[in-house]
Design an enzyme around this catalytic site. Structure first.
Site, mmCIF file in Angstrom:
data_model
loop_
_atom_site.group_PDB
_atom_site.id
_atom_site.type_symbol
_atom_site.label_atom_id
_atom_site.label_comp_id
_atom_site.label_asym_id
_atom_site.label_seq_id
_atom_site.Cartn_x
_atom_site.Cartn_y
_atom_site.Cartn_z
ATOM 1 N N ASP A 1 7.780 6.163 8.112
ATOM 2 C CA ASP A 1 7.217 5.567 9.462
ATOM 3 C C ASP A 1 5.846 6.333 9.656
ATOM 4 O OD1 ASP A 1 7.318 3.142 11.120
ATOM 5 O OD2 ASP A 1 7.130 4.724 12.502
ATOM 6 N N GLY B 1 0.733 -1.076 -0.168
ATOM 7 C CA GLY B 1 0.016 0.012 0.082
ATOM 8 C C GLY B 1 0.781 1.190 0.013
ATOM 9 N N LYS B 2 1.928 1.344 0.921
ATOM 10 C CA LYS B 2 2.752 2.295 0.880
ATOM 11 C C LYS B 2 3.522 2.642 -0.312
ATOM 12 C CE LYS B 2 4.040 2.694 5.650
ATOM 13 N NZ LYS B 2 5.169 2.821 6.671
HETATM 14 P P1 IMP Z 1 4.558 1.039 9.462
HETATM 15 O O1 IMP Z 1 4.815 0.393 8.427
HETATM 16 O O2 IMP Z 1 5.413 0.911 10.814
HETATM 17 O O3 IMP Z 1 4.646 2.668 9.141
HETATM 18 O O4 IMP Z 1 3.189 1.080 9.967
HETATM 19 C C1 IMP Z 1 2.251 1.850 9.630
HETATM 20 C C2 IMP Z 1 0.866 1.239 9.973
HETATM 21 O O5 IMP Z 1 0.241 2.322 10.525
HETATM 22 C C3 IMP Z 1 0.081 0.645 9.011
HETATM 23 O O6 IMP Z 1 0.412 -1.011 8.920
HETATM 24 C C4 IMP Z 1 -1.374 0.901 9.408
HETATM 25 O O7 IMP Z 1 -1.876 0.111 10.076
HETATM 26 C C5 IMP Z 1 -1.031 2.353 9.673
HETATM 27 N N1 IMP Z 1 -1.206 3.378 8.634
HETATM 28 C C6 IMP Z 1 -0.028 3.997 8.255
HETATM 29 N N2 IMP Z 1 -0.448 4.990 7.247
HETATM 30 C C7 IMP Z 1 -1.769 4.491 7.086
HETATM 31 C C8 IMP Z 1 -2.621 5.130 5.906
HETATM 32 O O8 IMP Z 1 -2.580 5.962 5.196
HETATM 33 N N3 IMP Z 1 -3.775 4.273 6.078
HETATM 34 C C9 IMP Z 1 -4.182 3.386 6.987
HETATM 35 N N4 IMP Z 1 -3.304 3.039 7.798
HETATM 36 C C10 IMP Z 1 -2.085 3.637 7.998
#
Ligand code: IMP
Length: 207
Positions: A69, A11-12
């Site tokens: 992050d 998704g990212k």
């Molecule tokens: P990271 O990969 O440690 O940055 O974790 C990000 C987590 O935050 C994701 O697994 C999502 O649960 C939540 N998150 C971050 N950005 C979004 C977004 O744009 N939409 C929905 N959830 C998000």
């Protein structure tokens, strides 16, 4: 000039490549082009985790790395899930896979009967260059938590997140609509200006 996206989150990656498109002089690479080990997100803040990912993956690959992050902060929960957003419903350090549906269910349970639904998404982007330079940008999206999940788009908490002034959740929006307002857009959009300066100065050429 290659820059590696320091994430394996599909998704990212989709959102970041869309937000970074059209920058001349940069070829984006992902873990599909250049593999790297997972980085344990042990930091106490989004900033610490973004820096940890960028510097660790940079040291492993030798490429410029853009990491990010992000997470959700809910006012009535004192900022939770915060840095634990991805694994909110798992035991800490269990190594269990990220389960968005379970995270959303737990969030709704913790907010059951709670009137104050204010929340925000926060994103911190960090760019590491092989010559040791580091750049950091952040972005925030304010909103509130819906009473039940709606929509199939996006990822994570999107089905529960209603941006301020909107009636649709982020998961009910198209990628373009979400990317026009998101915390990630604000963080990475600020990083675009830095990339433009670095390309102009030749700082991404690896020399
Ligand atoms: P990271 O990969 O440690 O940055 O974790 C990000 C987590 O935050 C994701 O697994 C999502 O649960 C939540 N998150 C971050 N950005 C979004 C977004 O744009 N939409 C929905 N959830 C998000």
């Amino acid at each position: 000039m290659e820059v590696l996206l320091g994430t394996k989150n599909r998704g990212k990656i989709v959102e970041a490549l869309d937000l970074l498109s059209g920058l001349p002089g940069i070829e984006w690479r992902t873990h599909a082009d250049r593999s790297f080990a997972d980085v344990a997100e042990m930091g106490a803040s989004f900033l610490e985790n973004a820096l940890l990912k960028a510097t660790t993956i940079g040291a492993e690959t030798g490429l410029p790395v853009l990491s990010e992050d992000a997470g959700l902060e809910v006012v009535a929960l004192g900022g939770e899930p915060g840095v634990r957003s991805a694994r909110y419903s798992s035991e800490p350090d269990s190594g269990a896979p990220v389960d968005y549906a379970r995270n959303n269910a737990l969030l709704l349970q913790r907010l059951s009967g709670v009137e104050d639904r204010r929340a925000r998404f926060v994103a911190v982007a960090a760019l590491w260059l092989p010559d040791g330079q580091i750049f950091v940008c952040s972005g925030v999206l304010d909103g509130r938590i819906a009473l039940s999940p709606r929509g199939d788009g996006g990822f994570g908490y999107d089905p529960l997140f209603l941006p301020c002034g909107r009636t649709r959740t982020l998961a009910e929006m198209t990628l373009d609509e979400k990317n026009a307002i998101s915390h990630r857009r604000r963080a990475i959009g600020r990083m675009r200006a830095i990339f433009e300066d670095l390309v102009a100065a030749g700082d991404l050429s690896g020399g």
